[in-house]
Structure formats: structure tokens, C-alpha cells
Design a protein around this motif. Structure first.
Motif, PDB file in Angstrom:
ATOM      1  N   ALA A 796       0.997  -1.183   0.049  1.00  9.82           N
ATOM      2  CA  ALA A 796       0.005  -0.061  -0.026  1.00  9.82           C
ATOM      3  C   ALA A 796       0.980   1.177  -0.065  1.00  9.82           C
ATOM      4  O   ALA A 796       0.539   2.227  -0.820  1.00  9.82           O
ATOM      5  N   LEU A 797       1.809   1.128   0.873  1.00 11.09           N
ATOM      6  CA  LEU A 797       2.674   2.358   0.938  1.00 11.09           C
ATOM      7  C   LEU A 797       3.487   2.633  -0.452  1.00 11.09           C
ATOM      8  O   LEU A 797       3.524   3.766  -1.225  1.00 11.09           O
ATOM      9  N   LEU A 798       4.103   1.521  -0.994  1.00  8.08           N
ATOM     10  CA  LEU A 798       4.715   1.762  -2.256  1.00  8.08           C
ATOM     11  C   LEU A 798       3.706   2.076  -3.440  1.00  8.08           C
ATOM     12  O   LEU A 798       3.993   3.069  -3.976  1.00  8.08           O
ATOM     13  N   VAL A 799       2.615   1.562  -3.673  1.00  6.35           N
ATOM     14  CA  VAL A 799       1.437   2.003  -4.687  1.00  6.35           C
ATOM     15  C   VAL A 799       1.088   3.554  -4.084  1.00  6.35           C
ATOM     16  O   VAL A 799       0.984   4.334  -5.103  1.00  6.35           O
ATOM     17  N   ASP A 800       0.941   3.926  -2.795  1.00  6.46           N
ATOM     18  CA  ASP A 800       0.740   5.496  -2.640  1.00  6.46           C
ATOM     19  C   ASP A 800       1.932   6.318  -3.146  1.00  6.46           C
ATOM     20  O   ASP A 800       1.394   7.360  -3.586  1.00  6.46           O
ATOM     21  N   PHE A 801       3.008   5.992  -2.851  1.00  5.23           N
ATOM     22  CA  PHE A 801       3.973   6.827  -3.330  1.00  5.23           C
ATOM     23  C   PHE A 801       3.984   7.033  -4.977  1.00  5.23           C
ATOM     24  O   PHE A 801       3.929   8.116  -5.581  1.00  5.23           O
ATOM     25  N   LEU A 802       3.878   5.942  -5.711  1.00  5.14           N
ATOM     26  CA  LEU A 802       3.467   5.998  -7.039  1.00  5.14           C
ATOM     27  C   LEU A 802       2.462   6.549  -7.552  1.00  5.14           C
ATOM     28  O   LEU A 802       2.851   7.578  -8.501  1.00  5.14           O
ATOM     29  N   LEU A 803       1.278   6.541  -6.865  1.00  3.84           N
ATOM     30  CA  LEU A 803       0.182   7.329  -7.201  1.00  3.84           C
ATOM     31  C   LEU A 803       0.338   9.210  -6.772  1.00  3.84           C
ATOM     32  O   LEU A 803      -0.276   9.789  -7.595  1.00  3.84           O
ATOM     33  N   GLN A 804       0.941   9.199  -5.959  1.00  5.16           N
ATOM     34  CA  GLN A 804       1.290  10.649  -5.434  1.00  5.16           C
ATOM     35  C   GLN A 804       2.017  11.334  -6.556  1.00  5.16           C
ATOM     36  O   GLN A 804       1.912  12.478  -6.771  1.00  5.16           O
ATOM     37  N   VAL A 805       3.242  10.618  -6.936  1.00 11.10           N
ATOM     38  CA  VAL A 805       4.185  11.233  -7.922  1.00 11.10           C
ATOM     39  C   VAL A 805       3.650  11.126  -9.392  1.00 11.10           C
ATOM     40  O   VAL A 805       4.211  11.919 -10.373  1.00 11.10           O
ATOM     41  N   THR A 806       2.497  10.713  -9.572  1.00 12.83           N
ATOM     42  CA  THR A 806       1.885  10.585 -10.752  1.00 12.83           C
ATOM     43  C   THR A 806       0.378  11.506 -10.640  1.00 12.83           C
ATOM     44  O   THR A 806       0.278  12.310 -11.224  1.00 12.83           O
ATOM     45  N   CYS A 807      -0.580  10.688 -10.165  1.00 15.71           N
ATOM     46  CA  CYS A 807      -1.902  11.402 -10.244  1.00 15.71           C
ATOM     47  C   CYS A 807      -2.105  12.484  -9.429  1.00 15.71           C
ATOM     48  O   CYS A 807      -2.615  13.179  -9.963  1.00 15.71           O
ATOM     49  N   PHE A 808      -1.376  12.320  -8.241  1.00 12.62           N
ATOM     50  CA  PHE A 808      -1.513  13.657  -7.349  1.00 12.62           C
ATOM     51  C   PHE A 808      -0.851  14.718  -7.997  1.00 12.62           C
ATOM     52  O   PHE A 808      -1.293  15.981  -7.791  1.00 12.62           O
ATOM     53  N   VAL A 809       0.209  14.740  -8.727  1.00 12.33           N
ATOM     54  CA  VAL A 809       0.961  15.749  -9.289  1.00 12.33           C
ATOM     55  C   VAL A 809       0.168  16.260 -10.528  1.00 12.33           C
ATOM     56  O   VAL A 809       0.143  17.227 -10.516  1.00 12.33           O
ATOM     57  N   ALA A 810      -0.630  15.292 -10.983  1.00 10.97           N
ATOM     58  CA  ALA A 810      -1.536  15.790 -12.181  1.00 10.97           C
ATOM     59  C   ALA A 810      -2.609  16.258 -11.688  1.00 10.97           C
ATOM     60  O   ALA A 810      -3.195  17.355 -12.073  1.00 10.97           O
ATOM     61  N   LEU A 811      -3.132  16.193 -10.499  1.00 10.53           N
ATOM     62  CA  LEU A 811      -4.437  17.044  -9.688  1.00 10.53           C
ATOM     63  C   LEU A 811      -3.846  18.067  -9.367  1.00 10.53           C
ATOM     64  O   LEU A 811      -4.571  19.024  -9.569  1.00 10.53           O
TER      65      LEU A 811
END
Length: 1332
Positions: A796-811
């Protein structure tokens, strides 16, 4: 009651006590010429009480037709020519004495002593010297029958015979023979006179007439007491024969080893040793530290460039990591991609002293920040594409939830499949049936008077209020209603009926094993209602509690008072035969249900249990009388309640999440003017960040749903909190840094966000990778719950980091464009006024840190005080941590409104008997039970080895305060020997097919087995042993004399393999005993440890003896088993497991931090030291707040290591890149830069959600989640925001880290900052951050 004589044990008890007096007694006519007092039988054929004929003549010649019987029992009289008994008397003797012989034959010396007074009374040619006929009745015209007799028996004989028989065991019942032969007194209150008086009680239906035993060694009224010679039980009958075994003769037992002293606590001069050591360490450290601070007055460490006076030049460190790929605050005109511009700077002084690792670390960090800047630009340039692809990945991974398996079975949660307890449990369940399913009620009385009873001696006995007649009758009504439950499945379909067999017809409800005091009254209310006068019904309690074998229940077995009664023991008091059972304040009703290894066969039982629980819920809520209180349970209740608990706390968890979500959404915004309130808010962005956090949890569950790793309730309850803590912190740091830095002229939104991510990305990467590796390595734990949690959390932590540097940056890019377009947050279709944003301050919390908190904390006196206080805190935690309780009280696992919680509380309060324990001898080719040598390694009777399994277990029972064994485990092998050697010929078969025939059947149609007893041991020959063991295991005890049939006691105690249709080879077998009363977790795992020590000794002894037999290449193993072992095994190694998990976690964080911080050993050590302090202080909190160490708290400790990284790594990383002339300045800059984000991100976010957990119904949530989460957050914040900056101000690295860069002039390194100024906020047309 006489009508109940058809039930086996009832008849068998009375037969024992009745036979011994059924021995035919002759009339005593004192006189020198009259030698006999009886001769012949004066009773009609078939009459139950056979009486003897009065006869006052001389002894007669022995009847040769019955001489063999006389030689068998009375060889001394048979050696002569005269006797006072005829063949009829001897035949009756032969029929009746079988029960006594079967009971006492384990100790031949006892039996020989016992028979001598029977023989003297029955056949002695000089009876008139010690027998006196007191009453006679006419039988016919010529004969009178004796109805009362005085027997003058020597006190010496009575005492020595009693001593020789006082320890003889009845293994099948775990009782002494005198428990059955001494009537109401049982063995505990028995004495020689009481034993013989019981045997002479004419009121017994099996005693033909009254026999008055008159004890004394001196002549009385012309009668000389007979004093037959006796031997002590430790002496064999003849020379060369052994005496009775230790099990049956206390005199044969070696002196027990001295009781080992209890473990002594570590003390120094009478005080706690840990506290003393820590006090000494604290005093020494504090003295040295304060001396160094105030006495030495050293010059503050100045970084090299400042020490050289080059205050306007670049800092001299070659490891400056202030993101030279990102434009410096003092170089706003620099391009966003330095590699493209090919810039270079002059090499500063001091650069040549950079080490290889410093240069390698600088290059590594350069690559990282360049990568994240480039990555951020790409993600922010195409936000919608990124979001779409991210959504596809989330849906694809999340689809795995469909395959998710949730484990609620406590065994699957806390015991590893390859753990010893699980393997032993599986072996036991597969070779024998699992332990019974238990349905139990604990019933107490409220407000009822305590009944009193005046005993025969005038003593007034006060009983517990649960023996009130009204209360008892209501309990019977409840019991009968439960027995009648079920539509498709009835109690008789599933119950354990120990005396049922194919020969006894179908099982009925009356045959079901029900442990209830009403068994003492035959479940018949009239037995109380007809004896209410003077509370006479209470006398039954005294009788049955003293000797339950005289009050058999309708199902045919005894109801043990310790099982059916509760609350009669004081705290720490152990159960004994003299316990005050009549003072019980709880009645316990236990319905025993058959358990099955095949789970499919359990469906009927589970269905009945469901109806039973529904009935009890309705009864306790609507029908229960006001004077009654009930706690109840079923075998399925724990699992059902755990599942219900997970649902009941959903609302609490959701409220907690909502509070955290609301806080995040609001606090991310920046509010400068009312006109821009809805424009500058970040509600949508905050919710998007939260959704990304939840999406990472969904993806993690989906990943392991695909891979088949079962989830647990802990995962559902804990991991969202963990990922929120980590994920939200990164969100705050990213957003607030983006707001604080501001966009520069001619810089696009994508470039601005890329520059921001380049600045904070390496720090986010460091913490996320550290935590993920930490948790993945935590999956090395053997405990399934910890392993599953670690795997799910790491993913979960690894996926969360990947989503943060992709999807959250996009948001973030989309939200920034919305804000720049003056569109409202949430309602993005609406546009606000074109109000220009005004420059504001750095934000309230940021300003508070910079202007108030940091200057105060960095004062010399404050810093010194912080170091002393935190070290004192650490020392105190180290001192108390070894005293943390280990275990998990059962009550804590249930919600506060659970009926199971009440049951656990009542169980601890009222239950006064320990759980059964089985010592299992595993199947092995090394043990051939038909071999006498192998038998002697196992059995406990004569001829058996002193170190046999049975003898060692009995020795363990004798030191129960050490071994926790309350009763000696029974031995089927000993009872089989007695059954095979029974003179009543227990063994019978059907001659038509040679199959087993119950011993209760007549002959014909059955025939007696032709079993050969061989050797001095007189045991069955090898072939007969293998042929007749199955017969023994099918034979029920019977009142005809075969009281040692093995079906009831040993039907499941061993399994055997038929290898030629008629012979059986014995495989695995067990020996059952009972633990002492266990109340606390420590009691349970201490009992497990003691049992394993016993089993290890048994294994070692058996294998040593097998080697002596010449089977050195074969071994055998013994292990203990009890139903609770699988739950408490973890506590035997809880401290090593905890230290191992903590060590792996901390070591992984050290390695990852060392590598990702540019091979900076010092920074890695600082992070590890601070994390260790947090965990140790959390241990101190566990001690002071009553949080025990168990699997749940271990999961939280592992999580604490992961969360502690967030409090430490960001600050240490910021310190390494912060400018400043000395450590204090750099620590101030780092705390100012990161402190507000850490406080507003992880601390305040979690704090609001944690407070809500305190209102949860689940006690596990209140104790292990609320208390520990609160400690994790508060302790983490205290160490990260108070201790760590102060420690860095004292021992932080003196060299600011820089970069190697590749430019046209070659490799150069140095700082992008021209001046070492404090970090300052800038903006370009946008308001600065309002963080709170």
C-alpha cells in the motif's frame, strides 16, 4: 434410586462397597468347642442379597469341588483341611469379589492384604473367636439367616491394609480406588475405620446384612480380634517380585526432586535492577553532558566556508543537496533543466577534500532530483492522460478484491501454519477427533438468601445462594428447554454420549453428556420438591460433591463438582478434594458436542449452536428472572463475535476517517482575502489526495487478492490509518512547498510543479522506500497476522508513493490551472472576480515556527533541558520495558456489548478447574505395544520401568506447582492389563463370527475369550494383545464386574491399524490429564512451557531406552496438546519475536536511508537513533498504560517504526541541505522549513482521527489502537519536532551537502546559493501559504 442400578457406574460403585460385605458371614457362638458361626447359603435362588446360614458347629472339611476358588483367594485356608464355607458360598464369593479384584489388582500387595480379612470372615475355621452374630431371621424350619454381625478386626491390620491401598489408582476415571470404595467420604476424608464401616453398611442394596467392624488389638468381651499378617505396598508378594508401582503406592515413589526456586527478579541492593542501572547511566550521561555544555564552552562548529571568512561565497561542503537542478532562490533566472543549459560554477575552496562516498552521494542525489524535476514536468504537462491511466491501473488492481479472502479464525490469525502448535494440533485432530465443542452457561443468583442445612452432627452448613430451591428449579427448566431445541438438528444428533455404542441402541437426549448439578438429582424436580422440609435436599450436594461417583447422572457418568460449580475458590487457591463446593456462587452447565476434523460434518452442530445462541439471547433479554444472571457461549461464538465486531466499529472508523479527510481538505487551502476564499481553497485537491490514499489501499488488497494471501480484520482497520499518516504527510509537504516557493516569471505551471517535485521528491522517495522495505522485511515474521499486515502495508505504501508522484501531481496541476483561472473550488464551472492575489505572510503555523517556537527551542538552556529530559524519558522507558505484561486477555478481544465478553469475565471469575492436557505418543515403528519391553516403557503398573511415560507423568503431577499438572494422566495400557486379567472374564466374543461381544452380555450367546496371560507380568501374549485391544476399546464398563471396559474413557485415546482383519497394531496414542486452574495469560503460557518440558523429557527417555533395546535407527516423539496451546504459543517467544521484528525494521530503514541520502552514514544513524527512542518510549507507555505485548501490539510497534520515519527523515534531510553558519542555524532552518508541514501533515491529521477511536465499542480499539496510536503520534511529534532538532544542533554534520555537476569546464561542485540565508518564502502574484 435403586431403580437406577441398571446404569453401569452406579451399580458398579454399590457393588464395590457392597460386595466386600456381601461375603458370607457366619453366626458367632462364643465357646471353646464352637469354631464356626455360619455354614451354607440361606437365601432363595435369584435373591439379590444372599445371606448365610447360622451354624455354631465345628469347621467342616473343604469341599473339593470348590477348592480351586479357595486356593485362588484364600491360599492360607486352602492349605488346611477345614473351613466354615461350602461351595455355594465360595461360588458367590467368586462372582462378587471380581469388582474388588479389578479395582485393586494394580497393587497385588494391597489386594492380598485386603482379601485376608474377607477370607477370615468367610471361611476361617475359627470364626467364633472374632465374629459375633447379633441378629438373625428365620429362613426355614431348620435354619436361620444372619442379618447383623460384629466383626472384631485388629486395628493394626486395618491401618496397614488401608495404607497399602490408599494410593491405588483407577486410571480411567483419574481417581483413587478409595474414591469409589469409601462411600460419601471419598479418599480425601476416608480413614481405616470409615472405609471398613462403608463396606459393612447394611443400608446399601448390595450389602447382605449389617456388619459392625470393631477395631482394636486387645480382646473385647471374650473375642480376640483377628490380625492377619500384611505387607507394605512397596514389597512384592514373593521374593523376586516387585512391589506396587509409584502410581499405586506412595512408599514406592522416590523422593521428588526439590522444587526449583521461582525465577528471581533482577535486583540490585533490593531495588529493581533495570531501574538502578538506568539511573546510573542517566546520572553519568547528564553530568558529562551538562559539564560539556556549561563548563567547556566550546566554540560552535562553523562550516568551513564561514570559518574561512568567505561569508559571501559558496559553502565549502562538496555535498550540498539543495537541489541544484532546481533554480535557487538567489538565482531565479536559472533554467529549469541545468543539464540542458550546460552551466558551471567556479570550484570553491575546500572542494578537494571530498571523499569518494561524498562525491558518489552527491551524484546520486543530483540524478534523483533531476529525475523528479523531469518527472514532475511530464506528469503536470499531461494531467488528464495521467489520471486516466492511473484510474485504469487502480481498477485493474482493485478488481483483485473480488478474490480477497478474510480470515477470522483465531487459529489462522495468530499461529503460523508451520508453527509447532499448529502442526501438533493438526496431528491430534487427524489421529484422534478434535476436542469436544463446548456449549456453556454460567448462572449466578442475585438477591436470593443463602439456604442453611443442619447436618446429622448438629453442624449448621451455609450454602451458596445458587442452591436456593427456587433458583435450582428454574435452572432445570432452562436446561430442559435447551435440550429440546432444534428442528432439523436435535441435541441427540450432535452430542457426545460416552456410553453409547452399537449395542446400546440409538443415542437419545438422556444419553448426552451434560455436566450439570441436576445430574445429582437425576434431572427430576421431585427429588428436590419432596425434600424441601429442613432443606433436606441440600444433603445431596454434600454427598455428591464429596464423591460424585455415588451420584451418577442419567447419561451414566459422574458430574464432577469442579466442573458443575464455580466461584468456591479464593484467589490463588488451588482445587483440592476438600474445596468448599457448597459455598459455590455459580452453577455451570456444559453441553458436550462432538467435534469433527472434517469441517463439512460440523454443519449440523453449527446450526444447532446458532439456534442455541438465538434462544439464549431472547431468554436473557426477555424471560430471565430478576434473581438470575447468565453468561453463555458456544463453540462458534468467538468467531461470530469477531466478525460482528468488525461490522460494529465501521461507523467509528468512518467518523475517524471523515474528520481526517475534512481536516486535510481545509488545511491545504490558502486563505488571504474573503473574495478569494472559494478560489484559493484546496478542498477538491485534498479529497483527491485522500482518494489516492484509499486507492493505494484498494490496490494493495487487490494485489494480494490475486496472489491468494488472506487478509485479516487488522489490515482493514489499521492500514488505512498507516497510509493516511504517510501519504498525507507527503501531500502536505508537496503542496505547501509548491505554495511557498511560488511560480517564477516565465515559468510554466508544469515547470513550477516539476521544480517543486524535484525539491521534495527525493525526500518523499526516501521515506516511502524506507517504510515499504521496512514492512516487506517485517513479513518475515512467522505470525500470520503480522506477516499479512506487513505485506499489505508495504504494498500500500509503495503504490501510494507511485500514485502521489503521478496522479496527485496531475491533480495539483489541474487545481493550479483552476486557481489561476479564478475558478471556484469544487464548483469549478463558476468563475470568480478578477481580484489580484496579494502577497501574504508565510502562513500562520509557518510564522509561528519561525518567529516563536524555533528561537525558543534553540536557546542554550532550553536545548540542554530538552536533552536531559528526553534522556531521562528514554532511561525510564528502558527500565520498565522488561516488565511489560505479555499476553492478551480474552475479554479485550470482544466488543463491550458482546455476550461473549460477559462469558469471558464470568469464566475468569467463576471457573475453578483447569483445561485438559494430552500427552501424545506419536506413531512410530520403534514402539511395538505388543512387546513387553515397549509396554514397560509406557505403562505405570508393576513391572513397568520407573522412568516410563506413566510414571514420569505421575511424578510431574506430584509437583503441580511447577508442572501445572493437577491430575495424573490416565493410562489405557494399565486398564487394558486389568481388563484382560479380570477374573470375571470381561473379554467375550460372538462365536458365529468371532466379533466383539459386550461384557454385559450373557454366555451364551457370547463366549469367553481364550486369552493367554504369559510371563511374570501375567499380561496378554503378543498375538492376543493385538487381537483383543479393539475389544477393550469397544467394551463399556459394566456392573457385572467388568468395570474397566475402555470404551467410555479411551474410545478416542488411541488409533490402531487392522493388518489382517483380526489383529491391530497400535499407532498414535495419548494420555489425558488436567492442568491446574489457569486464570491469566501468564498462567496459560507457563503451563504450555511446563508441559513441553515434560514432553521433552519423555521423548529423551523413550529414545534412550529404545537404543538399549537395539532400535537405535528408530525414534519416537512425545508432545503435549491442549486446546489453548495454539493461541498462547506465540507468547513463549514474544520478546525474541518483537526484538527480531524491530531489529529488521530499523536495520532496513538504516540501509535505505544510508543509500538514498547519498551514503551519509551520520544522517542514517541519526534517523535510526531517533526511531529507536520513539519505539522504546512507546514501550514505556505500554507499561504505564497497561498495554500488554502481543500480536496486536507487535503490529502497532512495526507500524510505529514506519510512521516514525515520517517524523525524522524529512527533518534530517532538510538539515543536511540547509544553509547556516553553524549547527544551531542549520537546525533552525530545517525545523522552520519542515516543522510546520510535519505538524500540520501527519500530527494534527492523525490526532483528530485517533481521538474518535476512544469511543469505539471494541476494547481492542480502545486499548491497542487508541492508546498506541495516540502514543505513536504524540511521541513521534515530540521526538521529531523537539528532540531531533536539538540533537542535530549539538552533533549534526558540520558540512553542508552540495552537488557535483557536469558542465563545459568539466566536473565541478558547489552551492547554488550565493549566501547562506534562512529559507524565505517568495511568490509571484499569488498569496503565500496559510497552513492552519
Amino acid at each position: 434410586m435403586a431403580g437406577d442400578g441398571e446404569r453401569f457406574l452406579r451399580k458398579f460403585i454399590v457393588t464395590i462397597l457392597g460386595y466386600l460385605l456381601l461375603l458370607y458371614i457366619s453366626e458367632n457362638v462364643p465357646g471353646a468347642s464352637a469354631d464356626c458361626v455360619w455354614y451354607g447359603v440361606c437365601s432363595k435362588p435369584g435373591e439379590f442379597k444372599q445371606k448365610n446360614c447360622k451354624y455354631d458347629g465345628p469347621a467342616k472339611k473343604i469341599d473339593e469341588s470348590s477348592r480351586s476358588i479357595l486356593e485362588k483367594y484364600c491360599p492360607d485356608i486352602a492349605a488346611g483341611t477345614l473351613s466354615c464355607c461350602d461351595s455355594g458360598q465360595l461360588n458367590n464369593l467368586d462372582k462378587s469379589v471380581g469388582i474388588a479384584v479389578n479395582m485393586l489388582s494394580r497393587c497385588p500387595t494391597c489386594l492380598d492384604n485386603f482379601l485376608k480379612h474377607i477370607c477370615s470372615m468367610t471361611c476361617s475355621p475359627d470364626q467364633s473367636q472374632f465374629l459375633d452374630v447379633k441378629k438373625v431371621n428365620p429362613f426355614n424350619e431348620t435354619h436361620q439367616q444372619i442379618t447383623e454381625l460384629d466383626y472384631h478386626l485388629g486395628a493394626t491390620y486395618m491401618n496397614t491394609t488401608y495404607q497399602s491401598c490408599s494410593s491405588v489408582q483407577v486410571p480411567s476415571s483419574n481417581k483413587l480406588a478409595l474414591d469409589l470404595m469409601c462411600g460419601d467420604y471419598a479418599s480425601e476424608y476416608c480413614s481405616p475405620q470409615r472405609w471398613f464401616d462403608t463396606m459393612g453398611d447394611g443400608a446399601s442394596p448390595f450389602v447382605p446384612f449389617q456388619i459392625n467392624y470393631i477395631s482394636g488389638d486387645e480382646p473385647v468381651d471374650g473375642f480376640t480380634p483377628t490380625n492377619p499378617p500384611t505387607k507394605p505396598c512397596s514389597v512384592g508378594l514373593t521374593e523376586g517380585q516387585p512391589g506396587c508401582s509409584c502410581l499405586d503406592c506412595a512408599a514406592s515413589c522416590p523422593a521428588p526432586p526439590p522444587t526449583p526456586p521461582p525465577p528471581r527478579p533482577f535486583t540490585i541492593a533490593g531495588a529493581d535492577g533495570y531501574a538502578v542501572c538506568m539511573a546510573i547511566v542517566f546520572v553519568i550521561f547528564t553530568s558529562l553532558f551538562l559539564g560539556g555544555v556549561y563548563c567547556c564552552n566550546p566554540q560552535e562548529n562553523i562550516v568551513e566556508s564561514w570559518r574561512a571568512g568567505d561569508r559571501d561565497g559558496a559553502e565549502t561542503s562538496p555535498l550540498h543537496t539543495h537541489r541544484s537542478s532546481v533554480a535557487s532562490e538567489t538565482n531565479p533566472e536559472m533554467g529549469t533543466n541545468p543539464a540542458a543549459t550546460g552551466w558551471s560554477i567556479d570550484q570553491p575552496d575546500g572542494a578537494n577534500d571530498a571523499t569518494f562516498f561524498e562525491k558518489l552521494g552527491a551524484k546520486t542525489e543530483t540524478k534523483l532530483e533531476d529525475f523528479f524535476q523531469w518527472w514532475g514536468c511530464i506528469m503536470a504537462s499531461r494531467p488528464w492522460t495521467v489520471l486516466f491511466l492511473g484510474l485504469c491501473v487502480i481498477v485493474a488492481l482493485g478488481y483483485g478484491i473480488r478474490f480477497m479472502q478474510v480470515t477470522t479464525d483465531p487459529v489462522e490469525l495468530w499461529a503460523a501454519p508451520n508453527s509447532r502448535s499448529r502442526q501438533e494440533r493438526e496431528y491430534f485432530d487427524s489421529h484422534f477427533e478434535p476436542f469436544y465443542r463446548t456449549e456453556m452457561l454460567i448462572i449466578t443468583a442475585k438477591g436470593l438468601p443463602k439456604p442453611e442445612y443442619i447436618a446429622a452432627d448438629g453442624t449448621t452448613i451455609t450454602f451458596g445462594s445458587v442452591f436456593n430451591s427456587t433458583f435450582l428449579l428454574e435452572v432445570l427448566e432452562l436446561q430442559n428447554r435447551i435440550m429440546a431445541l432444534g428442528n432439523e438438528t436435535r441435541i441427540e444428533d450432535i452430542c457426545f454420549a460416552p456410553l453409547s455404542s452399537p449395542f446400546s441402541g440409538p443415542v437419545t437426549a438422556e444419553k448426552c453428556g451434560v455436566m450439570s448439578v441436576w445430574g445429582w438429582w437425576d434431572n427430576d424436580p421431585s427429588n428436590i420438591e419432596d425434600n424441601l422440609e429442613d432443606n433436606e435436599y441440600l444433603s445431596r450436594i454434600i454427598t455428591c460433591a464429596s464423591n460424585p461417583f455415588t451420584c451418577l447422572a442419567p447419561w451414566g457418568g459422574p458430574v464432577l463438582p469442579a466442573v458443575a460449580l464455580g466461584g468456591f475458590l479464593a484467589p490463588q487457591e488451588q482445587l483440592t478434594k476438600t474445596s468448599r463446593f457448597h459455598e459455590a456462587n455459580a452453577l455451570i452447565i456444559t453441553f458436550l458436542v462432538n467435534n469433527k476434523h472434517d469441517k463439512e460434518k460440523l454443519k449440523p452442530a453449527k446450526q444447532w449452536e446458532k439456534e442455541y445462541i438465538a434462544f439464549m439471547k431472547n431468554y436473557t433479554e426477555n424471560e430471565m428472572p430478576s434473581y438470575m444472571d447468565i453468561a453463555y457461549t458456544s463453540e462458534r461464538s468467538i468467531e461470530d463475535e469477531l466478525e460482528r465486531e468488525s461490522r460494529s466499529d465501521v461507523s467509528t472508523i468512518l467518523v475517524s476517517y471523515f474528520i481526517m479527510f475534512a481536516y486535510i481538505a481545509i488545511s491545504l487551502g490558502r486563505f488571504t482575502t474573503c473574495s478569494r476564499l472559494l478560489i484559493d481553497s484546496k478542498v477538491t485537491l485534498g479529497l483527491g489526495g485522500v482518494l489516492i490514499v484509499l486507492a493505494s489501499v484498494v490496490c494493495s488488497i487487490g494485489i494480494f487478492g490475486y496472489s491468494g494471501v488472506a487478509a485479516t480484520l487488522i489490515i482493514v482497520e489499521v492500514i488505512p490509518f498507516l497510509v493516511l499518516a504517510v501519504g498525507v504527510d507527503n501531500i502536505f509537504i508537496l503542496v505547501q512547498t509548491n505554495q511557498r516557493e511560488g511560480r517564477r516569471p516565465n515559468e510554466t505551471i508544469a515547470e513550477h510543479i516539476g521544480r517543486t517535485l524535484g525539491q521534495v521528491g527525493p525526500s518523499m522517495f526516501l521515506t516511502s522506500v524506507s517504510e515499504s522495505v521496512c514492512f516487506f522485511l517485517g513479513a518475515l515474521s512467522d505470525m500470520p497476522a503480522v506477516r499479512a499486515f506487513a505485506l499489505y502495508a508495504g504494498a500500500a505504501l509503495l503504490v501510494d508513493f507511485l500514485l502521489q508522484v503521478t496522479c496527485f501531481v496531475a491533480l495539483l496541476a489541474i487545481d493550479t490551472r483552476r486557481q489561476n483561472a479564478n475558478r471556484y473550488d469544487i464548483f469549478c464551472c463558476l468563475t470568480g472576480s478578477k481580484t489580484e492575489a496579494t502577497e501574504g505572510g508565510e502562513g500562520g503555523l509557518y510564522s509561528l515556527f519561525r518567529d516563536v517556537y524555533v528561537p525558543f527551542l534553540m536557546k542554550r538552556e532550553v536545548r540542554a533541558s530538552v536533552m536531559v529530559i528526553f534522556f531521562a524519558w528514554l532511561c525510564s522507558s528502558v527500565a520498565v520495558a522488561p516488565h511489560i505484561d505479555i499476553g492478551l486477555d480474552q475479554e479485550l478481544s470482544m466488543p463491550q456489548d458482546s455476550f461473549q465478553l460477559k462469558y469471558f469475565q464470568y469464566l475468569t471469575k467463576y471457573l475453578n478447574i483447569g483445561p485438559p492436557v494430552y500427552f501424545v505418543v506419536m506413531e512410530s515403528d520403534a514402539l511395538d505395544y505388543s512387546d513387553v519391553r515397549a509396554q514397560n516403557m509406557i505403562c505405570g503398573t508393576r513391572w513397568c520401568r520407573p522412568d516410563s511415560v506413566a510414571n514420569q507423568l505421575y511424578s510431574a503431577y506430584r509437583i503441580s506447582n511447577v508442572t501445572y499438572i493437577a491430575q495424573p494422566p490416565n493410562s489405557w495400557l494399565d486398564d487394558f492389563f486389568d481388563w484382560a486379567a479380570s477374573p470375571s472374564t470381561c473379554c467375550k466374543y460372538f462365536p458365529t463370527n468371532e466379533s466383539f461381544c459386550p461384557s454385559s452380555f450373557e454366555t451364551p450367546p457370547c463366549s469367553k475369550c481364550n486369552m493367554q496371560l504369559v510371563g511374570p507380568e501375567q499380561r496378554p501374549a503378543g498375538a492376543d494383545f493385538e487381537h483383543y485391544v479393539p475389544f477393550f476399546l469397544q467394551d463399556n464398563p459394566d456392573s457385572s464386574g467388568c468395570v474397566k471396559g475402555g470404551h467410555a474413557a479411551y474410545g478416542q485415546a488411541l488409533n490402531y491399524h487392522m493388518y489382517n482383519k483380526t489383529n491391530a497394531r497400535v499407532g498414535a496414542t495419548y494420555f489425558q490429564g488436567y492442568h491446574t486452574v489457569l486464570k491469566t495469560s501468564q498462567d496459560y503460557y507457563s503451563a504450555l512451557r511446563a508441559a513441553r518440558t515434560i514432553a521433552a523429557n519423555l521423548t529423551e527417555t523413550l529414545n534412550r531406552n529404545l537404543q538399549e533395546m537395539g532400535t537405535s535407527n528408530k525414534t519416537v516423539n512425545v508432545f503435549p496438546y491442549s486446546v489453548f496451546y495454539v493461541f498462547y504459543e506465540q507468547y513463549l517467544t514474544m520478546w525474541p519475536d518483537t526484538l527480531k521484528s524491530m531489529g529488521i525494521s530499523v536495520l532496513s530503514i538504516f540501509i535505505v536511508t544510508f543509500v538514498l541520502m547519498g551514503f551519509d552514514l551520520f544522517s542514517a544513524l541519526v534517523v535510526v537513533v531517533t526511531i529507536t527512542m520513539i519505539v522504546v518510549n512507546l514501550g514505556g507507555l505500554m507499561y504505564w498504560w497497561g498495554i500488554s505485548l502481543n500480536a496486536v501490539s507487535l503490529v502497532n510497534l512495526v507500524m510505529a517504526v514506519g510512521i516514525a520515519v515520517e517524523f525524522c527523515s524529512h527533518l534530517v534531510h532538510s538539515f543536511s541541505v540547509s544553509p547556516g553558519e553553524n549547527r544551531v542555524a542549520r537546525a533552525s532552518a530545517a525545523l522552520t522549513r519542515m516543522g510546520s508541514s510535519v505538524l500540520s501533515g501527519i500530527t494534527l491529521t492523525k490526532f483528530g482521527g485517533i481521538i474518535v477511536l476512544g469511543t469505539a465499542k471494541s476494547q481492542i480499539f480502545q486499548v491497542f489502537y487508541f492508546r498506541m496510536y495516540l502514543g505513536i503520534v504524540l511521541f513521534g511529534a515530540a521526538h521529531g519536532l523537539i528532540f531531533l532538532p536539538v540533537m542535530l544542533s549539538y552533533i549534526g554534520i558540520t558540512r553542508r551537502r552540495g552537488h557535483w555537476r557536469v558542465g563545459p569546464g568539466g566536473d565541478t561542485y558547489g552551492s547554488l546559493d550565493s549566501t547562506p540565508a534562512e529559507p524565505r518564502a517568495t511568490g509571484s502574484g499569488a498569496a503565500l501559504t496559510q497552513e492552519m
